[in-house]
Design an enzyme around this catalytic site. Structure first.
Site, PDB file in Angstrom:
ATOM      1  N   ASN A   8       0.860  -1.186   0.000  1.00 21.20           N
ATOM      2  CA  ASN A   8       0.000   0.000   0.000  1.00 21.20           C
ATOM      3  C   ASN A   8       0.900   1.241   0.000  1.00 21.20           C
ATOM      4  OD1 ASN A   8      -1.900   1.986   0.411  1.00 21.20           O
ATOM      5  ND2 ASN A   8      -2.298   1.467   2.561  1.00 21.20           N
ATOM      6  N   TRP A   9       1.004   1.864  -1.165  1.00 22.80           N
ATOM      7  CA  TRP A   9       1.916   3.010  -1.293  1.00 22.80           C
ATOM      8  C   TRP A   9       1.334   4.295  -0.706  1.00 22.80           C
ATOM      9  CZ3 TRP A   9       4.403   2.780  -6.902  1.00 22.80           C
ATOM     10  CH2 TRP A   9       5.352   1.747  -6.911  1.00 22.80           C
ATOM     11  N   LYS A  10       0.052   4.259  -0.349  1.00 21.81           N
ATOM     12  CA  LYS A  10      -0.608   5.474   0.166  1.00 21.81           C
ATOM     13  C   LYS A  10      -0.387   6.636  -0.819  1.00 21.81           C
ATOM     14  CE  LYS A  10      -0.111   3.505   4.695  1.00 21.81           C
ATOM     15  NZ  LYS A  10      -0.187   3.690   6.126  1.00 21.81           N
ATOM     16  N   HIS A  91      -9.723   1.517   5.088  1.00 22.84           N
ATOM     17  CA  HIS A  91      -8.422   1.713   5.748  1.00 22.84           C
ATOM     18  C   HIS A  91      -8.596   2.742   6.864  1.00 22.84           C
ATOM     19  CE1 HIS A  91      -4.269   2.930   6.405  1.00 22.84           C
ATOM     20  NE2 HIS A  91      -3.922   1.778   5.866  1.00 22.84           N
ATOM     21  N   GLU A  93      -6.951   5.207   7.739  1.00 21.91           N
ATOM     22  CA  GLU A  93      -6.759   6.619   7.337  1.00 21.91           C
ATOM     23  C   GLU A  93      -8.011   7.165   6.652  1.00 21.91           C
ATOM     24  OE1 GLU A  93      -3.049   5.941   5.280  1.00 21.91           O
ATOM     25  OE2 GLU A  93      -2.130   5.495   7.214  1.00 21.91           O
ATOM     26  N   GLU A 159      -5.689  -4.542  11.056  1.00 28.19           N
ATOM     27  CA  GLU A 159      -4.715  -3.465  11.156  1.00 28.19           C
ATOM     28  C   GLU A 159      -4.989  -2.647  12.419  1.00 28.19           C
ATOM     29  OE1 GLU A 159      -2.650  -2.395   7.343  1.00 28.19           O
ATOM     30  OE2 GLU A 159      -4.457  -1.211   7.332  1.00 28.19           O
ATOM     31  N   GLY A 165       2.067   2.709  10.681  1.00 26.85           N
ATOM     32  CA  GLY A 165       3.028   3.790  10.468  1.00 26.85           C
ATOM     33  C   GLY A 165       3.729   4.251  11.729  1.00 26.85           C
ATOM     34  N   SER A 196       3.094  -1.611  10.574  1.00 25.33           N
ATOM     35  CA  SER A 196       4.549  -1.617  10.822  1.00 25.33           C
ATOM     36  C   SER A 196       5.213  -2.947  10.485  1.00 25.33           C
ATOM     37  CB  SER A 196       4.842  -1.232  12.278  1.00 25.33           C
ATOM     38  OG  SER A 196       4.451   0.116  12.522  1.00 25.33           O
TER      39      SER A 196
END
Ligand code: PGA
Length: 236
Positions: A8-10, A91, A93, A159, A165, A196
């Site tokens: 997941n490159w965000k 997600h 975020e 998650e 992160g 992480s």
């Protein structure tokens, strides 16, 4: 079961040149014994679809509708036409920064399924929920509401929000408890861990905590590290 390793490159990288270089390098992580999926930002999906062969294509989010007047949104139907097979939904975020509630997440899961794509539904407790002893309650609510009326295979990613992160990965024993709860509640066998993950801890989530894959954020931006994670999972 073949491990599923999702990058997941965000919101990275910030240029097409850099994206092109990273996509080419990520393709080198393709492995016969693993299912490797790259979720780049939307704007790089087209390029990734052209370059990738052994690595599958995923998206980080999508709209709950197929088409229409929703300025700024990307629909699952569009994603499908670009060769996307997986879509990350809910997600943390998206939930915390963009205010996506369980109802919206549920609509997205159903929309992804309607379009023949595989949703990766993210669930997990915040540090506050953990400290208040509400981990199980949170996961159960996110699963019940997120999957309400959803028909078809859904991958669930555990998650814990505090592990994302933060460089503070969840210990495998705690993660395993959450995995067991998710399996009991959904019957799903494809449950992956995220938060992480790096080459030093990847093995224990598969080996000790019996997850069937990993969702890798920060470490997937370092393509050597990502390849190492895939190699570790392939060797188990
Ligand atoms: P992280 O991100 O690996 O950087 O913790 C995981 C994720 O948010 O998907």
């Amino acid at each position: 079961m073949t491990p599923l390793i999702v990058a997941n490159w965000k919101m990275n990288p910030t240029s097409r040149e850099e994206a092109q270089r990273m996509i080419v390098e990520t393709e080198r992580a393709a492995a016969a014994g693993c299912e490797v999926v790259l979720c780049p930002p939307f704007v790089f999906l087209d390029k990734a679809g052209v370059i990738l062969e052994g690595v599958k294509l995923g998206a980080q989010n999508c709209s709950f509708q197929e088409e229409g007047s929703l300025t700024g949104e990307i629909s699952p139907r569009m994603l499908k036409s670009f060769g996307v097979e997986y879509v990350i939904v809910g997600h943390s975020e998206r939930r915390t920064i963009f205010g996506e509630g369980d109802g919206t997440v549920n609509q997205k899961v159903k929309s992804v399924l309607r379009n023949g794509l595989l949703p990766i539904l993210c669930v997990g407790e915040t540090a506050k929920e953990r400290d208040e002893g509400k981990t199980e309650e949170t996961i159960e609510r996110q699963l019940t509401k997120g999957l309400d009326g959803a028909e078809g295979e859904t991958i669930v990613a555990y998650e814990p929000v505090w592990a994302i992160g933060s460089g503070l990965p969840c210990d495998p024993e705690t993660a395993e408890k959450a995995r067991t709860l998710i399996e009991r509640k959904t019957g799903s066998k494809r449950i992956i861990y995220g938060g992480s993950v790096d080459p030093s801890n990847a093995r224990e989530y598969i080996e000790k905590a019996s997850f069937s894959g990993l969702l890798v954020g920060g470490a997937s931006l370092d393509t050597d590290k990502f390849r190492e994670i895939v190699e570790i999972c392939e060797s188990i």
